[in-house]
Design an enzyme around this catalytic site. Structure first.
Site, PDB file in Angstrom:
ATOM      1  N   HIS A 332      -6.545  -2.866  -2.140  1.00 17.49           N
ATOM      2  CA  HIS A 332      -7.202  -3.200  -0.872  1.00 17.49           C
ATOM      3  C   HIS A 332      -6.215  -3.812   0.111  1.00 17.49           C
ATOM      4  CE1 HIS A 332     -10.322  -5.427   1.627  1.00 17.49           C
ATOM      5  NE2 HIS A 332     -10.857  -4.224   1.529  1.00 17.49           N
ATOM      6  N   CYS A 333      -5.282  -4.611  -0.404  1.00 21.91           N
ATOM      7  CA  CYS A 333      -4.292  -5.265   0.453  1.00 21.91           C
ATOM      8  C   CYS A 333      -3.426  -4.265   1.212  1.00 21.91           C
ATOM      9  CB  CYS A 333      -3.392  -6.161  -0.386  1.00 21.91           C
ATOM     10  SG  CYS A 333      -4.228  -7.400  -1.381  1.00 21.91           S
TER      11      CYS A 333
END
Length: 344
Positions: A332-333
């Site tokens: 997600h980062c």
């Protein structure tokens, strides 16, 4: 002026990525992180467009050819030369909101998680992408220091976050809880902020970003990290976080449906032995699918099953992120979703 912070499951135009430079911190694992990003792009492009900021014109040509060979349709891929410091698009990418019925992109100040790392190029990346003409929605600069990984929206006026990040004096010194909440209400139209006091991951540089710990899957559903090993140093804090989540209530007074995510076997850096922040909460919701980080761990299959329960109408796609956590982030980062109406 009606405003709404889109939830991640809102229809999207594209996912934004930032390709690593050979001179970045990824240099020792460059081929490995490129292979991971390639797998992500191929998976995402089955469902929607991908926007990639690349370090050079040579990289743009190389990647265009590379993805064409992988069967990615040209109309699903936008490559823009825009140099960055690092690859964490979640935190230097723009945040999409609905403003009076139209999409607007908000560009917040990014300081490398409170000045831990150089972030001058990252902080100007969204403006340079806008100047390149890739966005159809207006890009508005905001003075607040804020990262996309630090906030979770249910799309209905509730925001979930952590005290350790948003109230950290290394971000917006001098702004207390009330002042931060006022900024969030003004920018996102949120009427409730749910603050978690507990929860962290060793090796995390972000000061407990919410997207490493607990995530909205729907307005009434939260998936969260549960540590079931009482001998693990995370156990006390994550058990306290679990109790906090159990005590939270929706705007109508109902409890949230909570979906625990398993605890992977501890991962350590092979060079110096420090703990790496492996988490299954760092999944990515796209149109029709959810990309889930995996780590070659026995808990991977249980994490995939838990998120299949949370997202019964979406495909569940595992992505090996054992390399990504070497730089203290996960799937997600690396990404930022651009809501429908964002892209030119």
């Amino acid at each position: 002026m009606a405003k709404r912070l889109f939830p991640e499951w809102h229809p999207q135009d594209a996912i934004q990525l930032t390709w690593p430079s050979p001179t970045s911190d990824w240099a020792p694992q460059l081929s490995l992180i490129e292979a991971t990003l390639e797998a992500m792009v191929v998976a995402i492009a089955r469902y929607q467009r991908v926007l990639i900021a690349v370090p050079s014109e040579a990289d743009r040509a190389r990647l265009a050819e590379r993805f064409a060979h992988r069967g990615v349709a040209a109309e699903r891929l936008t490559l823009v030369v825009a140099v960055a410091d690092d690859t964490w698009a979640r935190d230097h990418g723009p945040i999409g909101i609905e403003h009076d019925g139209r999409v607007e992109l908000l560009d917040y100040v990014f300081t490398g998680w409170g000045g831990k790392f150089e972030a001058g190029l990252d902080n100007t990346l969204s403006r340079r992408l806008a100047e390149a003409g890739v966005f159809a929605a207006p890009l508005t600069s905001r003075a607040l220091i804020l990262e996309g990984g630090g906030i979770e929206s249910d799309g209905e006026g509730t925001l979930l976050t952590t005290e350790a990040c948003l109230l950290n004096p290394n971000r917006n010194a001098g702004l207390d809880r009330a002042a931060i909440e006022a900024h969030l209400a003004e920018d996102f139209g949120v009427t409730r902020v749910l603050w978690l006091r507990h929860g962290h991951l060793e090796g995390d540089d972000t000061d407990s970003h919410i997207d490493t710990l607990a995530r909205f899957c729907a307005p009434g559903t939260i998936a969260y990290v549960r540590c079931d090993d009482p001998n693990d140093p995370h156990h006390a804090a994550l058990s306290a976080m679990e109790a906090e989540l159990e005590a939270l209530r929706r705007a109508d007074g109902q409890a949230y449906r909570l979906i625990p995510l398993p605890w992977p076997t501890p991962c350590f850096d092979p060079e110096d032995g420090h703990r790496l922040p492996a988490t299954y909460a760092n999944f990515l919701i796209i149109n029709g699918a959810v990309l889930v980080p995996t780590y070659g761990d026995a808990a991977d299959s249980r994490a995939l099953a838990a998120l299949a329960e949370a997202f019964p109408d979406r495909d569940i796609l595992p992505i090996d992120c054992s390399v990504v956590i070497r730089q203290h982030g996960s799937l997600h980062c690396l990404t930022m979703q651009l809501p429908r109406g964002s892209m030119a």
